[in-house]
Scaffold this motif. Structure first.
Motif, PDB file in Angstrom:
ATOM      1  N   THR A 148      39.538  70.384  43.539  1.00 20.31           N
ATOM      2  CA  THR A 148      38.874  71.671  43.472  1.00 20.31           C
ATOM      3  C   THR A 148      37.983  71.820  44.683  1.00 20.31           C
ATOM      4  N   PRO A 149      37.768  73.041  45.159  1.00 13.43           N
ATOM      5  CA  PRO A 149      36.899  73.257  46.292  1.00 13.43           C
ATOM      6  C   PRO A 149      35.440  73.062  45.903  1.00 13.43           C
ATOM      7  N   ALA A 150      34.614  72.816  46.915  1.00 14.19           N
ATOM      8  CA  ALA A 150      33.189  72.627  46.666  1.00 14.19           C
ATOM      9  C   ALA A 150      32.495  73.968  46.551  1.00 14.19           C
ATOM     10  N   SER A 151      31.444  74.038  45.731  1.00 11.43           N
ATOM     11  CA  SER A 151      30.624  75.231  45.631  1.00 11.43           C
ATOM     12  C   SER A 151      29.262  74.822  45.099  1.00 11.43           C
ATOM     13  N   ASP A 152      28.321  75.750  45.120  1.00 11.22           N
ATOM     14  CA  ASP A 152      26.953  75.465  44.721  1.00 11.22           C
ATOM     15  C   ASP A 152      26.753  75.859  43.270  1.00 11.22           C
ATOM     16  N   ILE A 153      26.531  74.892  42.401  1.00 15.92           N
ATOM     17  CA  ILE A 153      26.304  75.120  40.982  1.00 15.92           C
ATOM     18  C   ILE A 153      25.030  74.380  40.591  1.00 15.92           C
ATOM     19  N   THR A 154      24.135  75.059  39.879  1.00 18.11           N
ATOM     20  CA  THR A 154      22.833  74.500  39.529  1.00 18.11           C
ATOM     21  C   THR A 154      22.881  73.771  38.200  1.00 18.11           C
ATOM     22  N   ARG A 155      22.314  72.585  38.161  1.00 22.63           N
ATOM     23  CA  ARG A 155      22.184  71.846  36.904  1.00 22.63           C
ATOM     24  C   ARG A 155      20.772  72.017  36.347  1.00 22.63           C
ATOM     25  N   GLU A 156      20.670  72.179  35.040  1.00 16.16           N
ATOM     26  CA  GLU A 156      19.379  72.281  34.352  1.00 16.16           C
ATOM     27  C   GLU A 156      19.343  71.204  33.274  1.00 16.16           C
ATOM     28  N   PHE A 157      18.350  70.326  33.357  1.00 14.98           N
ATOM     29  CA  PHE A 157      18.235  69.236  32.387  1.00 14.98           C
ATOM     30  C   PHE A 157      17.232  69.625  31.305  1.00 14.98           C
ATOM     31  N   LEU A 158      17.715  69.651  30.062  1.00  9.93           N
ATOM     32  CA  LEU A 158      16.920  70.144  28.947  1.00  9.93           C
ATOM     33  C   LEU A 158      16.129  69.050  28.245  1.00  9.93           C
ATOM     34  N   GLY A 159      16.387  67.784  28.580  1.00 15.02           N
ATOM     35  CA  GLY A 159      15.792  66.687  27.829  1.00 15.02           C
ATOM     36  C   GLY A 159      16.651  66.328  26.639  1.00 15.02           C
ATOM     37  N   TRP A 160      16.250  65.255  25.935  1.00 17.73           N
ATOM     38  CA  TRP A 160      16.986  64.882  24.723  1.00 17.73           C
ATOM     39  C   TRP A 160      16.043  64.439  23.606  1.00 17.73           C
ATOM     40  N   ASN A 161      14.822  64.908  23.687  1.00 15.54           N
ATOM     41  CA  ASN A 161      13.832  64.555  22.671  1.00 15.54           C
ATOM     42  C   ASN A 161      13.966  65.387  21.404  1.00 15.54           C
ATOM     43  N   ARG A 162      14.784  66.446  21.451  1.00 16.95           N
ATOM     44  CA  ARG A 162      15.020  67.299  20.289  1.00 16.95           C
ATOM     45  C   ARG A 162      16.503  67.674  20.237  1.00 16.95           C
ATOM     46  N   PRO A 163      16.964  68.199  19.084  1.00 12.48           N
ATOM     47  CA  PRO A 163      18.364  68.636  19.011  1.00 12.48           C
ATOM     48  C   PRO A 163      18.671  69.695  20.060  1.00 12.48           C
ATOM     49  N   LEU A 164      19.918  69.733  20.498  1.00 15.21           N
ATOM     50  CA  LEU A 164      20.320  70.633  21.567  1.00 15.21           C
ATOM     51  C   LEU A 164      20.084  72.095  21.208  1.00 15.21           C
ATOM     52  N   LEU A 165      20.290  72.483  19.948  1.00 15.39           N
ATOM     53  CA  LEU A 165      20.126  73.879  19.567  1.00 15.39           C
ATOM     54  C   LEU A 165      18.708  74.357  19.843  1.00 15.39           C
ATOM     55  N   SER A 166      17.732  73.544  19.474  1.00 17.40           N
ATOM     56  CA  SER A 166      16.329  73.908  19.716  1.00 17.40           C
ATOM     57  C   SER A 166      16.030  73.981  21.213  1.00 17.40           C
ATOM     58  N   LEU A 167      16.502  72.999  21.956  1.00 22.03           N
ATOM     59  CA  LEU A 167      16.267  72.983  23.405  1.00 22.03           C
ATOM     60  C   LEU A 167      16.977  74.153  24.090  1.00 22.03           C
ATOM     61  N   ALA A 168      18.171  74.468  23.627  1.00 25.74           N
ATOM     62  CA  ALA A 168      18.923  75.576  24.227  1.00 25.74           C
ATOM     63  C   ALA A 168      18.219  76.904  23.972  1.00 25.74           C
ATOM     64  N   THR A 169      17.674  77.073  22.777  1.00 22.35           N
ATOM     65  CA  THR A 169      16.935  78.301  22.469  1.00 22.35           C
ATOM     66  C   THR A 169      15.719  78.441  23.372  1.00 22.35           C
ATOM     67  N   ASP A 170      15.003  77.330  23.576  1.00 16.51           N
ATOM     68  CA  ASP A 170      13.859  77.355  24.497  1.00 16.51           C
ATOM     69  C   ASP A 170      14.305  77.716  25.910  1.00 16.51           C
ATOM     70  N   PHE A 171      15.411  77.142  26.333  1.00 20.56           N
ATOM     71  CA  PHE A 171      15.902  77.368  27.690  1.00 20.56           C
ATOM     72  C   PHE A 171      16.271  78.839  27.910  1.00 20.56           C
ATOM     73  N   LEU A 172      16.956  79.433  26.943  1.00 19.06           N
ATOM     74  CA  LEU A 172      17.415  80.815  27.099  1.00 19.06           C
ATOM     75  C   LEU A 172      16.271  81.818  26.980  1.00 19.06           C
ATOM     76  N   THR A 173      15.170  81.421  26.325  1.00 23.41           N
ATOM     77  CA  THR A 173      14.045  82.350  26.124  1.00 23.41           C
ATOM     78  C   THR A 173      12.835  81.993  26.987  1.00 23.41           C
ATOM     79  N   ARG A 174      13.011  81.130  27.961  1.00 23.50           N
ATOM     80  CA  ARG A 174      11.861  80.629  28.723  1.00 23.50           C
ATOM     81  C   ARG A 174      11.147  81.717  29.515  1.00 23.50           C
ATOM     82  N   ASP A 175      11.835  82.777  29.896  1.00 24.59           N
ATOM     83  CA  ASP A 175      11.208  83.842  30.681  1.00 24.59           C
ATOM     84  C   ASP A 175      10.809  85.045  29.820  1.00 24.59           C
TER      85      ASP A 175
END
Length: 319
Positions: free
Chosen positions: A14-41
């Motif tokens: 595959t060709p190279a491109s710029d994709i950003t990684r966001e690390f949410l942590g693993w101290n809580r279940p993914l659903l809770s962390l994902a909700t925080d991530f999507l509502t952070r702003d």
């Protein structure tokens, strides 16, 4: 296929491109962390996520994420305009195929029909031994085997014709791959004659013309640790036009353990797993193991909110 073959013949390149990684942590279940991530702003007013396209692993994950976002908004007496949620396979179907995409059952029947029409003696490299009976049941079993191979190729958005060219050119059973490609070609012709688009052709078209609904301004991959190479190519193509974020269920200090698409790398091999011996509960039989699981989750009032049961052997799971 072995990694040497992949690298040498670029079946999964595959060709190279710029994709950003966001690390949410693993101290809580993914659903809770994902909700925080999507509502952070977001702080007040309507929670408007309608310009986002979010890819989650399953339809149940999509349902639970929608529910969590609604609950987060309702806690602030606000409405929510949710993101458009997809599973990876949803995006590997062209938006406007020339003909309906063949279902798995239709594809299997087409392969079976092709095998019944062909003389096994003309496929000596692929079928070196004559079948006991050249009938429907033999053709169906053989079709199942061949479609499994085609499915593996399809994960890289390739097909038997491509494999025949790439591997045959390097003297890796060229006659065998050529015969496989011949069956595939005849099967594709049969499907098209019956107004169906072969699934692998549809997938390649979706990748070549990768697109999201026009109102989506950003793509987020959420909790996808094992995306296929076909979906990787789709994301690569989309990332040339809109921002792509890969949300990973791990802390940033573990970044070396994940590739740019959030898949665990070989860096995890050999790492000790800090599991307390007292946390291991043995059961000699599937029934005894189920009893241990029930004992552990019984104290939870709503175990579906807290507990996940992983079963490595699918044969012990009832239908």
């Amino acid at each position: 296929m072995p990694s040497r073959v992949q690298g040498e013949f670029e079946l999964f390149a595959t060709p190279a491109s710029d994709i950003t990684r966001e690390f949410l942590g693993w101290n809580r279940p993914l659903l809770s962390l994902a909700t925080d991530f999507l509502t952070r702003d977001w702080s007040a007013g309507t929670l408007d996520l309608s310009q986002l396209a979010v890819v989650v692993p399953t339809r149940n994950a999509a349902r639970r994420l929608r529910e969590a976002l609604a609950l987060r908004a309702s806690a602030h007496d606000a409405a929510v305009l949710p993101p458009r949620l997809f599973n990876p396979d949803d995006l590997l179907i062209p938006q406007a195929p020339a003909a309906p995409v063949a279902s798995r059952a239709e594809s299997l029947l087409a392969w079976t029909h092709t095998l019944l029409r062909l003389d096994p003696r003309t496929l000596r490299h692929l079928l070196p031994v004559d079948p006991p009976e050249h009938n429907f049941f033999w053709a169906l079993r053989t079709a199942l085997d061949l479609t499994k191979i085609q499915s593996l190729l399809g994960e890289a958005s390739r097909n038997a014709a491509y494999a025949a060219k790439a591997l045959g050119a390097n003297d890796l059973e060229p006659e065998r791959w050529a015969e496989f490609a011949r069956i595939e070609r005849d099967t594709y012709r049969f499907l098209r004659d019956h107004n169906r688009t072969p699934a692998s052709v549809a997938r390649a078209e979706a990748i070549e013309h990768a697109a999201l609904p026009p109102e989506r301004k950003s793509l987020i991959l959420l909790g996808l640790p094992d995306i296929s190479h076909a979906f990787e190519r789709f994301v690569e193509s989309v990332s040339a036009r809109i921002p792509v974020q890969v949300a990973i269920h791990a802390p940033a200090e573990q970044s070396a353990g994940f590739d740019r698409f959030g898949r665990p790398t070989s860096a995890w091999q050999g790492r000790p797993i800090p599991i307390d011996v007292d946390a291991i509960h043995q059961g000699a039989t599937p029934h005894a193991q189920a009893q241990r699981v029930c004992e552990r989750i019984a104290p939870h009032g709503k175990p579906h909110d807290f507990d996940t049961v992983g079963v490595p052997d699918p044969e012990v799971i009832p239908p």
